[in-house]
Scaffold this motif. Structure first.
Motif, PDB file in Angstrom:
ATOM      1  N   VAL A 121       0.829  -1.212   0.000  1.00  0.00           N
ATOM      2  CA  VAL A 121       0.000   0.000   0.000  1.00  0.00           C
ATOM      3  C   VAL A 121       0.861   1.259   0.000  1.00  0.00           C
ATOM      4  O   VAL A 121       1.874   1.339   0.696  1.00  0.00           O
ATOM      5  CB  VAL A 121      -0.937   0.009   1.227  1.00  0.00           C
ATOM      6  N   LYS A 122       0.432   2.231  -0.815  1.00  0.00           N
ATOM      7  CA  LYS A 122       1.067   3.539  -0.838  1.00  0.00           C
ATOM      8  C   LYS A 122       0.003   4.632  -0.767  1.00  0.00           C
ATOM      9  O   LYS A 122      -1.109   4.464  -1.283  1.00  0.00           O
ATOM     10  CB  LYS A 122       1.892   3.729  -2.113  1.00  0.00           C
ATOM     11  N   GLN A 123       0.363   5.729  -0.133  1.00  0.00           N
ATOM     12  CA  GLN A 123      -0.483   6.928  -0.137  1.00  0.00           C
ATOM     13  C   GLN A 123      -0.103   7.780  -1.335  1.00  0.00           C
ATOM     14  O   GLN A 123       1.083   7.980  -1.614  1.00  0.00           O
ATOM     15  CB  GLN A 123      -0.290   7.728   1.152  1.00  0.00           C
ATOM     16  N   LYS A 124      -1.090   8.247  -2.066  1.00  0.00           N
ATOM     17  CA  LYS A 124      -0.840   9.081  -3.239  1.00  0.00           C
ATOM     18  C   LYS A 124      -1.646  10.374  -3.110  1.00  0.00           C
ATOM     19  O   LYS A 124      -2.838  10.351  -2.805  1.00  0.00           O
ATOM     20  CB  LYS A 124      -1.231   8.354  -4.525  1.00  0.00           C
ATOM     21  N   GLU A 125      -0.987  11.505  -3.352  1.00  0.00           N
ATOM     22  CA  GLU A 125      -1.637  12.806  -3.228  1.00  0.00           C
ATOM     23  C   GLU A 125      -2.330  13.205  -4.522  1.00  0.00           C
ATOM     24  O   GLU A 125      -1.947  12.770  -5.614  1.00  0.00           O
ATOM     25  CB  GLU A 125      -0.610  13.872  -2.862  1.00  0.00           C
ATOM     26  N   LYS A 126      -3.356  14.025  -4.374  1.00  0.00           N
ATOM     27  CA  LYS A 126      -4.059  14.565  -5.539  1.00  0.00           C
ATOM     28  C   LYS A 126      -3.063  15.245  -6.476  1.00  0.00           C
ATOM     29  O   LYS A 126      -2.193  15.999  -6.042  1.00  0.00           O
ATOM     30  CB  LYS A 126      -5.122  15.574  -5.082  1.00  0.00           C
ATOM     31  N   GLU A 135      -8.092  12.656  -6.323  1.00  0.00           N
ATOM     32  CA  GLU A 135      -8.491  12.854  -4.922  1.00  0.00           C
ATOM     33  C   GLU A 135      -7.539  12.012  -4.083  1.00  0.00           C
ATOM     34  O   GLU A 135      -7.288  10.851  -4.414  1.00  0.00           O
ATOM     35  CB  GLU A 135      -9.932  12.390  -4.707  1.00  0.00           C
ATOM     36  N   ASP A 136      -6.970  12.599  -3.024  1.00  0.00           N
ATOM     37  CA  ASP A 136      -5.996  11.878  -2.206  1.00  0.00           C
ATOM     38  C   ASP A 136      -6.403  10.422  -2.037  1.00  0.00           C
ATOM     39  O   ASP A 136      -7.559  10.120  -1.710  1.00  0.00           O
ATOM     40  CB  ASP A 136      -5.860  12.533  -0.828  1.00  0.00           C
TER      41      ASP A 136
END
Length: 236
Positions: A29-34, A98-99
Motif C-alpha cells: 500500500v502507498k499513499q498518493k496525493e491529488k 483525490e488523495d
C-alpha cells in the motif's frame, strides 16, 4: 495487507471474494496525493493498482497533444494495463484526482499467483476481457454517433457510476463541469454548452446545485443507440 477487505462491487462479475483475497495478499500500500501520477503513457506495464480510497482518472494523449479523459476511477477499482508473462507498456496515463490509498500489485508476484491458482487465472482473464470491452465501447461512443451521441452516452455512464434515484429522476452526485465533459468526448467546451442547452430545452436533463439530473433516460439511450450493456461495461 493483513486484514481482508471486501471485493468491490465492480469486480463482482468477474472476481470471486476468494480470488480477490489472493490478490490482496500480494498488494503493498502507498499513499498518493491529488495531482500525482500512477503511471504515464509508454511506461512499462508491470503493475496493477487497486484504489482502496480516493479517485483517479485515466487519459489518452492525442497526436495534437490534447489529453482525452477515458475513465474515472473510484474506490474499489482495479486499474492498469498488464499482459502477464510478457512485457508491455501502458497505452494510457493515470492521475490521482483525490488523495488516495493505493494497493499495488507487481507483475512478477501476480504471475506466481496465476501459476499457482488456475481459478484465479481464469477470473483474471475475465477481468482483462471486461476491460478490453469497456475500452471498445468507449471508442464506439466517441466515433459512431457524433458528439451528441458521445455526450448522451457520457451522461448514461455517469448515471451508472454516480447516479442516485430521487423523485423518479437520476441525480449524478459527481460534480463535473462542461470543460471536463468536453475532455471526455473530444469536443470543445462551447459545443458541450450548446448540446446541454438543447437537452435542457427538451427537458431531458437539468442542472441543480452543481449536479446534473437526468429526467429522460430513454431519450439519451435513443440518441446514442444504446446497446444495453451491463453496468460493469457502461460505466466511467
Amino acid at each position: 495487507m493483513a486484514n481482508p477487505i471486501k471485493r468491490a462491487e465492480g469486480l463482482a462479475p468477474v472476481l470471486s471474494q476468494d480470488s480477490f483475497e489472493k490478490l490482496q495478499s500480494i498488494m503493498y500500500v502507498k499513499q498518493k496525493e491529488k495531482g500525482s501520477s500512477l503511471f504515464w503513457e509508454g511506461d512499462p506495464a508491470d503493475k496493477l493498482f487497486y484504489l482502496l480510497e480516493g479517485r483517479a482518472k485515466t487519459t489518452k494523449t492525442s497526436d495534437s497533444g490534447r489529453a482525452l479523459t477515458m475513465y474515472l476511477h473510484q474506490q474499489g477499482d482495479l486499474l492498469g494495463q498488464m499482459d502477464p508473462f510478457q512485457d508491455s507498456v501502458h497505452g494510457f496515463s493515470a492521475e490521482i484526482t483525490e488523495d488516495a490509498q493505493v494497493g499495488i500489485i507487481q507483475r512478477k508476484d501476480l504471475e506466481v499467483l496465476l501459476w499457482q491458482h488456475g481459478d484465479l487465472a481464469v477470473e483474471f482473464m475475465k477481468w482483462m476481457g471486461m476491460m478490453h470491452r469497456l475500452t471498445q465501447t468507449k471508442f464506439r461512443d466517441l466515433m459512431m454517433f457524433g458528439k451528441p451521441g458521445a455526450l448522451c452516452s457520457l451522461l448514461i455512464r455517469l448515471s451508472n457510476s454516480y447516479g442516485k434515484m430521487k423523485d423518479g429522476q437520476i441525480v449524478i452526485t459527481l460534480k463535473i463541469n462542461n470543460t471536463e465533459m468536453a475532455d471526455m468526448i473530444g469536443a470543445t467546451r462551447d459545443s458541450v454548452n450548446r448540446m446541454l442547452s438543447d437537452l435542457k430545452k427538451e427537458k431531458v436533463v437539468d442542472y441543480t446545485n452543481g449536479c446534473f439530473i437526468i429526467k429522460d433516460l430513454p431519450y439519451l439511450r435513443d440518441v446514442c443507440h444504446c446497446e444495453n450493456c451491463p453496468k460493469e461495461i457502461c460505466r466511467m
